[in-house]
Design an enzyme around this catalytic site. Sequence first.
Site, PDB file in Angstrom:
ATOM      1  N   HIS A  22     -11.876 -15.497 -48.143  1.00 40.01           N
ATOM      2  CA  HIS A  22     -12.586 -16.148 -47.239  1.00 40.01           C
ATOM      3  C   HIS A  22     -12.596 -17.629 -47.550  1.00 40.01           C
ATOM      4  CE1 HIS A  22     -15.007 -12.098 -46.939  1.00 40.01           C
ATOM      5  NE2 HIS A  22     -14.233 -12.270 -45.846  1.00 40.01           N
ATOM      6  N   LYS A  46     -21.971  -0.791 -40.216  1.00 36.23           N
ATOM      7  CA  LYS A  46     -22.030  -0.515 -41.846  1.00 36.23           C
ATOM      8  C   LYS A  46     -22.812  -1.150 -42.632  1.00 36.23           C
ATOM      9  CE  LYS A  46     -18.054  -3.707 -41.588  1.00 36.23           C
ATOM     10  NZ  LYS A  46     -16.644  -4.212 -41.816  1.00 36.23           N
ATOM     11  N   ARG A  95      -4.524 -11.315 -42.960  1.00 41.33           N
ATOM     12  CA  ARG A  95      -3.903 -11.054 -44.377  1.00 41.33           C
ATOM     13  C   ARG A  95      -2.570 -10.349 -44.299  1.00 41.33           C
ATOM     14  NH1 ARG A  95      -9.531  -8.545 -46.203  1.00 41.33           N
ATOM     15  NH2 ARG A  95      -9.102  -8.032 -44.104  1.00 41.33           N
ATOM     16  N   SER A 133     -13.161  -7.741 -49.245  1.00 39.40           N
ATOM     17  CA  SER A 133     -14.720  -7.610 -49.781  1.00 39.40           C
ATOM     18  C   SER A 133     -14.723  -6.258 -50.436  1.00 39.40           C
ATOM     19  CB  SER A 133     -15.625  -7.838 -48.905  1.00 39.40           C
ATOM     20  OG  SER A 133     -15.503  -9.174 -48.364  1.00 39.40           O
TER      21      SER A 133
END
Length: 162
Positions: A22, A46, A95, A133
């Site tokens: 990040h 979530k 990514r 993460s």
Amino acid sequence: MKKNNDRIAIYPGTFDPITDGHLDIIKRASKLFSSVIVSVATNMKKKPMFSTTERVKMIKESVQNIKNVSVDTFSGLSIDYCNKKNSYILIRGLRAISDFENEFQMALMNRKIDNNIETVFLMPSEEYTYLSSSLVKEIASLNGDISNFVSNYVNKKMKEKT
Ligand code: ADP
């Protein structure tokens, strides 16, 4: 496109917690735009490991030396938040191919809802392309070393949780 010369970019996300990936995206964005607002999404389906306040604090700690970056929170649609902040630029990190489908769908849906908002994708340095993460949380929960993936402060906060 709105006539707005002040290029404020919004980088929305969960940041649960912020990783070096990040941070790589934030640094790149800070060089391209006059200011960057990293904004933590609070309306998550979530359940995050860290509270909104904790996530904001971890980001603030990580970006304190970058002059044109600030940290905020938002709920609701990121495009609505973007408009509220007088911005038309949404930053997202890409990514790998696996990110593409989701991000592509979201960017085009956002464009359908509000054609003034432009999503800008930035690629991190390749060493961060495998970093997420959730992977960091998984490694930490198994007592693995995450010091190469997060800041010292985040590492310390993770240790307090696991
Ligand atoms: P979200 O739930 O919005 O995907 P994340 O915090 O997981 O929240 O990610 C926010 C943005 O940062 C997303 O665009 C994601 O693809 C990107 N991102 C996450 N990890 C990395 C990384 N290691 N390198 C580059 N971009 C990343």
